[in-house]
Design an enzyme around this catalytic site. Sequence first.
Site, PDB file in Angstrom:
ATOM      1  N   TRP A  25       0.846  -1.190   0.000  1.00 44.39           N
ATOM      2  CA  TRP A  25       0.000   0.000   0.000  1.00 44.39           C
ATOM      3  C   TRP A  25       0.891   1.252   0.000  1.00 44.39           C
ATOM      4  CZ3 TRP A  25      -3.162   2.060   4.750  1.00 44.39           C
ATOM      5  CH2 TRP A  25      -4.056   3.066   4.307  1.00 44.39           C
ATOM      6  N   ASP A  48       1.352  -8.587  -1.280  1.00 43.30           N
ATOM      7  CA  ASP A  48      -0.032  -8.149  -1.109  1.00 43.30           C
ATOM      8  C   ASP A  48      -0.263  -6.819  -1.812  1.00 43.30           C
ATOM      9  OD1 ASP A  48      -2.639  -8.460   0.670  1.00 43.30           O
ATOM     10  OD2 ASP A  48      -2.059  -6.351   0.755  1.00 43.30           O
ATOM     11  N   TYR A  53      -4.669   0.208  -4.814  1.00 43.74           N
ATOM     12  CA  TYR A  53      -3.318   0.737  -4.560  1.00 43.74           C
ATOM     13  C   TYR A  53      -2.684   1.336  -5.830  1.00 43.74           C
ATOM     14  CZ  TYR A  53      -3.619  -2.197  -0.318  1.00 43.74           C
ATOM     15  OH  TYR A  53      -4.011  -2.800   0.846  1.00 43.74           O
ATOM     16  N   LYS A  78      -7.001  -7.426  -4.546  1.00 44.02           N
ATOM     17  CA  LYS A  78      -8.330  -7.257  -3.941  1.00 44.02           C
ATOM     18  C   LYS A  78      -9.260  -6.491  -4.864  1.00 44.02           C
ATOM     19  CE  LYS A  78      -5.722  -6.536   0.336  1.00 44.02           C
ATOM     20  NZ  LYS A  78      -4.565  -5.724  -0.060  1.00 44.02           N
ATOM     21  N   HIS A 111     -12.126  -6.355  -0.777  1.00 47.60           N
ATOM     22  CA  HIS A 111     -11.359  -5.398   0.030  1.00 47.60           C
ATOM     23  C   HIS A 111     -12.127  -4.916   1.270  1.00 47.60           C
ATOM     24  CE1 HIS A 111      -7.830  -2.400  -0.637  1.00 47.60           C
ATOM     25  NE2 HIS A 111      -8.041  -2.577   0.646  1.00 47.60           N
ATOM     26  N   ASN A 140     -11.416  -7.041   6.030  1.00 46.93           N
ATOM     27  CA  ASN A 140     -12.210  -6.105   6.847  1.00 46.93           C
ATOM     28  C   ASN A 140     -13.593  -6.646   7.167  1.00 46.93           C
ATOM     29  OD1 ASN A 140     -10.320  -3.790   7.019  1.00 46.93           O
ATOM     30  ND2 ASN A 140     -10.530  -3.806   4.791  1.00 46.93           N
ATOM     31  N   SER A 188      -1.462  -3.728   8.467  1.00 48.99           N
ATOM     32  CA  SER A 188      -0.882  -2.709   9.364  1.00 48.99           C
ATOM     33  C   SER A 188      -0.292  -3.380  10.610  1.00 48.99           C
ATOM     34  CB  SER A 188      -1.901  -1.641   9.755  1.00 48.99           C
ATOM     35  OG  SER A 188      -2.485  -1.053   8.616  1.00 48.99           O
ATOM     36  N   PRO A 189       0.498  -4.440  10.426  1.00 48.60           N
ATOM     37  CA  PRO A 189       1.020  -5.175  11.587  1.00 48.60           C
ATOM     38  C   PRO A 189       1.992  -4.334  12.413  1.00 48.60           C
ATOM     39  CG  PRO A 189       2.143  -5.882   9.598  1.00 48.60           C
ATOM     40  CD  PRO A 189       1.012  -4.991   9.164  1.00 48.60           C
ATOM     41  N   LEU A 190       2.495  -3.248  11.792  1.00 52.01           N
ATOM     42  CA  LEU A 190       3.421  -2.360  12.512  1.00 52.01           C
ATOM     43  C   LEU A 190       2.701  -1.079  12.945  1.00 52.01           C
ATOM     44  CD1 LEU A 190       6.493  -2.788  10.105  1.00 52.01           C
ATOM     45  CD2 LEU A 190       5.944  -4.081  12.183  1.00 52.01           C
ATOM     46  N   SER A 231       7.316  -1.764   3.626  1.00 47.98           N
ATOM     47  CA  SER A 231       8.426  -0.837   3.803  1.00 47.98           C
ATOM     48  C   SER A 231       9.018  -0.504   2.448  1.00 47.98           C
ATOM     49  CB  SER A 231       9.504  -1.477   4.698  1.00 47.98           C
ATOM     50  OG  SER A 231      10.599  -0.605   4.781  1.00 47.98           O
TER      51      SER A 231
HETATM   52  N1  LIG Z   1      -7.039  -4.897   3.435  1.00 47.87           N
HETATM   53  C1  LIG Z   1      -6.933  -3.642   3.815  1.00 47.87           C
HETATM   54  O1  LIG Z   1      -7.923  -2.898   3.932  1.00 47.87           O
HETATM   55  C2  LIG Z   1      -5.572  -3.110   4.152  1.00 47.87           C
HETATM   56  C3  LIG Z   1      -5.450  -1.900   4.850  1.00 47.87           C
HETATM   57  C4  LIG Z   1      -4.176  -1.457   5.180  1.00 47.87           C
HETATM   58  C5  LIG Z   1      -3.064  -2.199   4.797  1.00 47.87           C
HETATM   59  N2  LIG Z   1      -3.196  -3.347   4.075  1.00 47.87           N
HETATM   60  C6  LIG Z   1      -2.022  -4.150   3.634  1.00 47.87           C
HETATM   61  O2  LIG Z   1      -1.152  -4.345   4.737  1.00 47.87           O
HETATM   62  C7  LIG Z   1       0.133  -3.821   4.428  1.00 47.87           C
HETATM   63  C8  LIG Z   1       0.840  -3.313   5.676  1.00 47.87           C
HETATM   64  O3  LIG Z   1       0.104  -2.329   6.350  1.00 47.87           O
HETATM   65  P1  LIG Z   1       0.444  -0.763   6.259  1.00 47.87           P
HETATM   66  O4  LIG Z   1       1.126  -0.491   4.985  1.00 47.87           O
HETATM   67  O5  LIG Z   1      -0.825  -0.031   6.556  1.00 47.87           O
HETATM   68  O6  LIG Z   1       1.404  -0.459   7.472  1.00 47.87           O
HETATM   69  P2  LIG Z   1       2.533  -1.212   8.361  1.00 47.87           P
HETATM   70  O7  LIG Z   1       3.152  -2.329   7.611  1.00 47.87           O
HETATM   71  O8  LIG Z   1       1.919  -1.468   9.695  1.00 47.87           O
HETATM   72  O9  LIG Z   1       3.564  -0.019   8.568  1.00 47.87           O
HETATM   73  C9  LIG Z   1       4.266   0.549   7.528  1.00 47.87           C
HETATM   74  C10 LIG Z   1       5.125   1.662   8.105  1.00 47.87           C
HETATM   75  O10 LIG Z   1       6.074   1.092   9.003  1.00 47.87           O
HETATM   76  C11 LIG Z   1       7.384   1.523   8.651  1.00 47.87           C
HETATM   77  N3  LIG Z   1       8.312   0.400   8.878  1.00 47.87           N
HETATM   78  C12 LIG Z   1       8.335  -0.782   8.233  1.00 47.87           C
HETATM   79  N4  LIG Z   1       9.300  -1.579   8.738  1.00 47.87           N
HETATM   80  C13 LIG Z   1       9.913  -0.880   9.708  1.00 47.87           C
HETATM   81  C14 LIG Z   1      10.977  -1.167  10.580  1.00 47.87           C
HETATM   82  N5  LIG Z   1      11.599  -2.348  10.543  1.00 47.87           N
HETATM   83  N6  LIG Z   1      11.356  -0.217  11.466  1.00 47.87           N
HETATM   84  C15 LIG Z   1      10.729   0.975  11.497  1.00 47.87           C
HETATM   85  N7  LIG Z   1       9.701   1.310  10.716  1.00 47.87           N
HETATM   86  C16 LIG Z   1       9.287   0.380   9.823  1.00 47.87           C
HETATM   87  C17 LIG Z   1       7.307   1.899   7.196  1.00 47.87           C
HETATM   88  O11 LIG Z   1       8.249   2.905   6.885  1.00 47.87           O
HETATM   89  P3  LIG Z   1       9.498   2.610   5.882  1.00 47.87           P
HETATM   90  O12 LIG Z   1       8.887   2.463   4.516  1.00 47.87           O
HETATM   91  O13 LIG Z   1      10.333   3.806   6.054  1.00 47.87           O
HETATM   92  O14 LIG Z   1      10.156   1.359   6.363  1.00 47.87           O
HETATM   93  C18 LIG Z   1       5.884   2.430   7.069  1.00 47.87           C
HETATM   94  O15 LIG Z   1       5.831   3.796   7.413  1.00 47.87           O
HETATM   95  C19 LIG Z   1      -0.190  -2.726   3.405  1.00 47.87           C
HETATM   96  O16 LIG Z   1       0.949  -2.267   2.729  1.00 47.87           O
HETATM   97  C20 LIG Z   1      -1.208  -3.435   2.559  1.00 47.87           C
HETATM   98  O17 LIG Z   1      -0.579  -4.355   1.681  1.00 47.87           O
HETATM   99  C21 LIG Z   1      -4.450  -3.828   3.772  1.00 47.87           C
END
Ligand SMILES: NC(=O)c1ccc[n+]([C@@H]2O[C@H](COP(=O)([O-])OP(=O)(O)OC[C@H]3O[C@@H](n4cnc5c(N)ncnc54)[C@H](OP(=O)(O)O)[C@@H]3O)[C@@H](O)[C@H]2O)c1
Length: 272
Positions: A25, A48, A53, A78, A111, A140, A188-190, A231
């Site tokens: 994303w 994913d 996206y 999705k 989605h 969701n 959004s595991p992080l 990331s």
């Molecule tokens: N189905 C849905 O509705 C839905 C909704 C949201 C997300 N998703 C999926 O889930 C994926 C992950 O969720 P997300 O993108 O929302 O957020 P996330 O993976 O929880 O967090 C991403 C953030 O964490 C930072 N990060 C990653 N690794 C790190 C590390 N080792 N140390 C410090 N910071 C770190 C990244 O920055 P850097 O790039 O600088 O590392 C970025 O700002 C999405 O990309 C998407 O594929 C699905």
Amino acid sequence: MNLNINSTYKLNNGVEIPVLGFGTWTLKGDGAINAIQWALEEGYRLIDTASMYNNENEVGTAIANSNISREELFITTKVWDSEQGYEKTLNAFEQSLNKLKLEYLDLYLIHWPRDKFLDTWKAMEKLYEEEKIKAIGVSNFTIEHLNSLLSHSNIIPAVNQVEFHPFLYQKELLGFCRKNKIILEAYSPLTKGKKLSNKTIRQVSEKYEKTPAQLLLRWLIEHKIIGIPRSNNKEHITDNASIFDFSIENEDIERLNNLNENLRAVNDPIFK
Ligand SMILES: NC(=O)c1ccc[n+]([C@@H]2O[C@H](COP(=O)([O-])OP(=O)(O)OC[C@H]3O[C@@H](n4cnc5c(N)ncnc54)[C@H](OP(=O)(O)O)[C@@H]3O)[C@@H](O)[C@H]2O)c1
């Protein structure tokens, strides 16, 4: 639990899904292609994406540029809200597949649970029966949405992808999914970075000489949940895959479980 980045769980139809994936994303253009390439080099095999996206083309290019055989990869996309409904979903699927430059998809998800999700699901069942997709699932979906889907459909979703981390520990939903043989995938595991400096997370991660991000991803592994961190930073991509050389002791798992505060980094499916 002796897992590594090549380890898989079995979906309810026997298809294997990697225990860790890579989220895309917000990744766009050359930055997206580079990040996915790094992830593939690091050993991630689950990518994913989503039509929303606007990066399926880039995902397809990164895959095509890699020397990894198709069977080794696990590609998820999705169907977006505006693409829901029977005919629209069939069309949206073809478009996604074209952009991804693939012959088949590993996992296709709804989605968000919108009004037409039952019609959308019928189209997904058809695509699955035609063997264009290895597995179909949802994202969701609350217990209520899942109950509605289960009582109106032939195929049980293989996956429910939802926001999941210690600050949104959706225990009841996890239990429901387990009972119904639906694998939970954590997005959004992080916490989108929001809680990486939380005091407890910092303290516990220091104990294991790991980063907060690694601790959060290992917590998912301890719960047998798939995480899909995103990331665009090469070092972070490597770090996030280095979670198979330690495990979290029960008392620390419990400490993390107790951090729940129903925090949503993304929208609540009930309100969106
Ligand atoms: N189905 C849905 O509705 C839905 C909704 C949201 C997300 N998703 C999926 O889930 C994926 C992950 O969720 P997300 O993108 O929302 O957020 P996330 O993976 O929880 O967090 C991403 C953030 O964490 C930072 N990060 C990653 N690794 C790190 C590390 N080792 N140390 C410090 N910071 C770190 C990244 O920055 P850097 O790039 O600088 O590392 C970025 O700002 C999405 O990309 C998407 O594929 C699905």
